[in-house]
Design an enzyme around this catalytic site. Structure first.
Site, PDB file in Angstrom:
ATOM      1  N   TYR A 245      34.127  43.474  49.392  1.00  9.87           N
ATOM      2  CA  TYR A 245      34.352  44.124  50.678  1.00  9.87           C
ATOM      3  C   TYR A 245      34.520  43.061  51.764  1.00  9.87           C
ATOM      4  O   TYR A 245      35.336  43.210  52.665  1.00  9.87           O
ATOM      5  CB  TYR A 245      33.179  45.054  51.019  1.00  9.87           C
ATOM      6  CG  TYR A 245      33.148  46.282  50.153  1.00  9.87           C
ATOM      7  CD1 TYR A 245      33.877  47.414  50.491  1.00  9.87           C
ATOM      8  CD2 TYR A 245      32.390  46.312  48.987  1.00  9.87           C
ATOM      9  CE1 TYR A 245      33.863  48.544  49.699  1.00  9.87           C
ATOM     10  CE2 TYR A 245      32.361  47.445  48.187  1.00  9.87           C
ATOM     11  CZ  TYR A 245      33.099  48.553  48.548  1.00  9.87           C
ATOM     12  OH  TYR A 245      33.084  49.666  47.755  1.00  9.87           O
TER      13      TYR A 245
ATOM     14  N   ASN B 109      40.031  56.339  50.376  1.00 10.99           N
ATOM     15  CA  ASN B 109      41.348  56.028  49.832  1.00 10.99           C
ATOM     16  C   ASN B 109      41.946  57.288  49.195  1.00 10.99           C
ATOM     17  O   ASN B 109      41.407  57.804  48.229  1.00 10.99           O
ATOM     18  CB  ASN B 109      41.212  54.909  48.790  1.00 10.99           C
ATOM     19  CG  ASN B 109      42.493  54.606  48.066  1.00 10.99           C
ATOM     20  OD1 ASN B 109      43.572  55.063  48.418  1.00 10.99           O
ATOM     21  ND2 ASN B 109      42.370  53.826  46.999  1.00 10.99           N
TER      22      ASN B 109
ATOM     23  N   CYS C 117      41.352  50.724  44.733  1.00 13.88           N
ATOM     24  CA  CYS C 117      40.008  50.567  45.299  1.00 13.88           C
ATOM     25  C   CYS C 117      38.969  50.282  44.218  1.00 13.88           C
ATOM     26  O   CYS C 117      37.890  49.767  44.520  1.00 13.88           O
ATOM     27  CB  CYS C 117      39.627  51.787  46.130  1.00 13.88           C
ATOM     28  SG  CYS C 117      39.778  53.360  45.278  1.00 13.88           S
ATOM     29  N   HIS C 118      39.305  50.564  42.961  1.00 14.30           N
ATOM     30  CA  HIS C 118      38.381  50.240  41.862  1.00 14.30           C
ATOM     31  C   HIS C 118      38.224  48.730  41.689  1.00 14.30           C
ATOM     32  O   HIS C 118      37.270  48.288  41.056  1.00 14.30           O
ATOM     33  CB  HIS C 118      38.843  50.892  40.550  1.00 14.30           C
ATOM     34  CG  HIS C 118      40.180  50.420  40.070  1.00 14.30           C
ATOM     35  ND1 HIS C 118      41.368  50.942  40.563  1.00 14.30           N
ATOM     36  CD2 HIS C 118      40.523  49.480  39.170  1.00 14.30           C
ATOM     37  CE1 HIS C 118      42.383  50.335  39.963  1.00 14.30           C
ATOM     38  NE2 HIS C 118      41.899  49.439  39.109  1.00 14.30           N
TER      39      HIS C 118
ATOM     40  N   GLU D 119      41.912  46.817  32.649  1.00 15.02           N
ATOM     41  CA  GLU D 119      42.632  45.692  33.239  1.00 15.02           C
ATOM     42  C   GLU D 119      42.103  44.341  32.759  1.00 15.02           C
ATOM     43  O   GLU D 119      42.580  43.297  33.195  1.00 15.02           O
ATOM     44  CB  GLU D 119      42.556  45.778  34.765  1.00 15.02           C
ATOM     45  CG  GLU D 119      43.271  46.996  35.317  1.00 15.02           C
ATOM     46  CD  GLU D 119      43.271  47.061  36.828  1.00 15.02           C
ATOM     47  OE1 GLU D 119      42.957  46.045  37.485  1.00 15.02           O
ATOM     48  OE2 GLU D 119      43.602  48.133  37.362  1.00 15.02           O
TER      49      GLU D 119
END
Length: 183
Positions: A109, A132, A140-141, A167
């Protein structure tokens, strides 16, 4: 459907997703759509002053659905869709910064706050992240606490963990409640 908001519901490895688009592009993805999904979407439309009633439109959302299916299959790392953001200028600046986080990487953040020139707005960054409207597409993950902890996610921490694992992000990050409330 020529005008308004068209939605579709798709199956995914993280559960059903509701996708909604205007003529201009994708504007909303929603988790947990089993029981009350359309009512939630209708409330979102009122909250964003769209003033429309959502209607089923699978064709309008076909490209978004296809690209999300490719993402979940590990075949897509970058989304190429027109999107429309409904939010405050501050929220939009946060969401644009989130969109710049590359596939397989994370930012804190604080990193996002610095990227938008609002170094002291870490909590506000968290609030914008939580609102979001297009999760996954606007990743946002990929935002974690500055201590490396997974922190809250609109779809729940198990979904955040699934997306990060998909990912290839190492999940040595701890997710205790104590850490989850810190930004």
């Amino acid at each position: 459907m020529a005008n308004g908001l068209g939605y579709t519901i798709m199956d995914s490895p993280i559960g059903p997703l509701l996708l909604a688009s205007t003529e201009e592009g994708l504007c909303h993805i929603q988790f947990e759509v089993e029981q009350d999904g359309i009512a939630q979407l209708t409330r979102w439309c009122k909250k964003t002053f769209l003033g429309v009633t959502p209607v089923r439109d699978d064709e309008r959302n076909a490209a978004a659905k296809k690209q999300l299916e490719e993402y979940f299959a590990g075949e897509r790392k970058v989304f190429d869709l027109p999107i429309v953001l409904y939010g405050t200028p501050f929220q939009k600046s946060v969401w644009n910064a989130l969109a710049d986080i590359p596939y397989g990487e994370t930012k804190s953040y604080k990193d996002i706050a610095l990227a938008i020139g609002a170094a002291k707005a870490v909590r506000a960054i968290g609030g914008a992240n939580n609102r979001n409207p297009i999760p996954i597409i606007i990743p946002c993950h990929r935002v974690i606490g500055s201590n490396g902890a997974l922190v809250g996610y609109g779809g729940g921490l198990p979904i955040k963990e699934h997306l990060l694992a998909l990912e290839g992000v190492p999940l040595h990050i701890q997710t205790t409640l104590d850490q989850a409330i810190r930004f």
